[in-house]
Design a protein around this motif. Structure first.
Motif, PDB file in Angstrom:
ATOM      1  N   VAL A  82      38.380  36.494  39.806  1.00 20.80           N
ATOM      2  CA  VAL A  82      37.004  36.879  40.105  1.00 20.80           C
ATOM      3  C   VAL A  82      36.252  35.643  40.573  1.00 20.80           C
ATOM      4  CG1 VAL A  82      34.861  37.845  39.218  1.00 20.80           C
ATOM      5  CG2 VAL A  82      37.051  38.700  38.362  1.00 20.80           C
ATOM      6  N   ASP A  83      35.855  35.629  41.865  1.00 22.79           N
ATOM      7  CA  ASP A  83      35.049  34.524  42.417  1.00 22.79           C
ATOM      8  C   ASP A  83      35.682  33.159  42.169  1.00 22.79           C
ATOM      9  OD1 ASP A  83      33.141  36.382  43.243  1.00 22.79           O
ATOM     10  OD2 ASP A  83      32.048  36.254  41.348  1.00 22.79           O
ATOM     11  N   GLY A  84      36.979  33.052  42.413  1.00 28.85           N
ATOM     12  CA  GLY A  84      37.664  31.778  42.271  1.00 28.85           C
ATOM     13  C   GLY A  84      37.988  31.400  40.840  1.00 28.85           C
ATOM     14  N   ARG A  85      37.701  32.259  39.907  1.00 34.18           N
ATOM     15  CA  ARG A  85      38.012  32.017  38.503  1.00 34.18           C
ATOM     16  C   ARG A  85      38.942  33.108  37.998  1.00 34.18           C
ATOM     17  NH1 ARG A  85      32.445  29.784  35.649  1.00 34.18           N
ATOM     18  NH2 ARG A  85      31.883  28.320  37.301  1.00 34.18           N
ATOM     19  N   THR A  86      39.472  32.888  36.830  1.00 31.46           N
ATOM     20  CA  THR A  86      40.337  33.893  36.209  1.00 31.46           C
ATOM     21  C   THR A  86      39.596  34.513  35.040  1.00 31.46           C
ATOM     22  OG1 THR A  86      42.346  32.675  36.815  1.00 31.46           O
ATOM     23  CG2 THR A  86      42.534  34.314  35.068  1.00 31.46           C
ATOM     24  N   ARG A  87      39.565  35.835  35.052  1.00 32.06           N
ATOM     25  CA  ARG A  87      38.933  36.553  33.939  1.00 32.06           C
ATOM     26  C   ARG A  87      40.001  37.380  33.234  1.00 32.06           C
ATOM     27  NH1 ARG A  87      33.580  39.721  35.233  1.00 32.06           N
ATOM     28  NH2 ARG A  87      32.916  37.542  35.406  1.00 32.06           N
TER      29      ARG A  87
END
Length: 309
Positions: free
Chosen positions: A247-252
């Protein structure tokens, strides 16, 4: 001894079983949240507690008395606010409040006037001229101006604006501080989260979870959002980790509380630059139980009879 004790409560309306072995325990001095969607059985339970409905089976004690047999005596020791208030159209709000108080054996006049001011309610207006929110205020003022041991509040802030909801929350906190017991049935999950010491969640006429908010949060996953300097791998294989997504360059992801430490140890090896961890909200806990509930809230196989809140 608990103020409210319910065990294996059953109540049917024809072929429709509104309560199907419900258990509920409310201790003295606590604010207890009572959660469930329409059709879960909340209002039916409250009507049994008030002596307005007779149970089919099970054990029910309120203030160590039988609410069906001892209803008159009990109503001098408790106050009730329904979610949809009906008033006498030709009485003023103040007259309605005084009448409610007289039915319970009297109210505190100083407290009545203080509450009228806090809730910005004009007591001289006829009840027929009141909005839904103001009708709720009449019931709330009448209940809170009565010094009793137990307050039963069934969707009490329905129709109130946010400012009045905040005033209501302050007043409930004061009741608890003064040693009263409150059973609060509400759809406003933030309200329950802010006020309640313990919560019972019901579904299909049964209690599915009961405990403190901390207890219930341990039953749900924690959401973690992480940003790392190196591509994150191997997370899906960790025990207790679910719903991994970018999500948006991050990991959720979601992780079971018991496995949070293992996850954090794994993440450190990838150069963590940002990380947020949020316990589930009460709303998330609520949806965990009701996300797959039928839209009409009826029990499977129930073909006739009315619904019960």
């Amino acid at each position: 001894m608990p103020v409210i004790s319910i065990a294996r409560l059953v109540k049917s309306f024809g072929a429709f079983r509104a309560l199907d072995g419900l258990d509920l325990r409310v201790e003295a001095g606590e604010v207890h949240g009572f959660l469930g969607p329409n059709g879960a059985g909340k209002s039916t339970t409250i009507r049994v507690l008030l002596g307005l409905l007779r149970r089919d089976s099970g054990e029910v004690r309120v203030l160590d008395a039988d609410p069906w047999r001892d209803a008159v005596a009990l109503h001098r020791r408790l106050a009730y606010v329904p979610g949809d208030v009906s008033l006498w159209p030709n009485l003023s709000g103040g007259e309605a409040i005084d009448l409610f108080g007289a039915l319970r054996g009297g109210l505190d006049r100083r407290r009545r006037d203080e509450l009228l001011e806090r809730f910005a309610l004009d007591p001289t207006k006829k009840c027929r001229a009141y909005s839904k929110g103001n009708r709720q205020k009449v019931a709330i003022v009448a209940a809170l101006a009565t010094p009793v041991e137990l307050y039963v509040l069934d969707e009490p802030t329905s129709g109130l604006d946010p400012l009045m909801e905040a005033v209501f929350q302050d007043e409930v906190r004061q009741l608890a501080h003064d040693g009263a017991t409150v059973l609060l049935s509400s759809h406003v999950l933030a309200e329950v989260e802010a006020l309640c010491d313990r919560v019972s969640i019901i579904r299909d006429g049964r209690t599915v979870e009961s405990g403190t908010l901390t207890d219930l949060r341990h039953l749900a996953r924690t959401t973690v959002t992480v940003q790392t300097t190196r591509p994150l791998t191997g997370v899906e294989a960790l025990p207790g980790v679910h719903e991994v997504r970018a999500v948006d360059g991050r990991t959720r992801l979601e992780v079971e509380p018991a496995h949070l430490d293992t996850l954090l140890t794994h993440l450190v090896g990838f150069g963590v630059t940002a990380l947020t961890s949020a316990p589930p909200t009460l709303e998330e806990l609520f949806l965990r139980h009701y996300g797959d509930a039928p839209a009409n809230g009826h029990r499977a196989g129930a073909s006739t009879g009315g619904s019960a809140r």
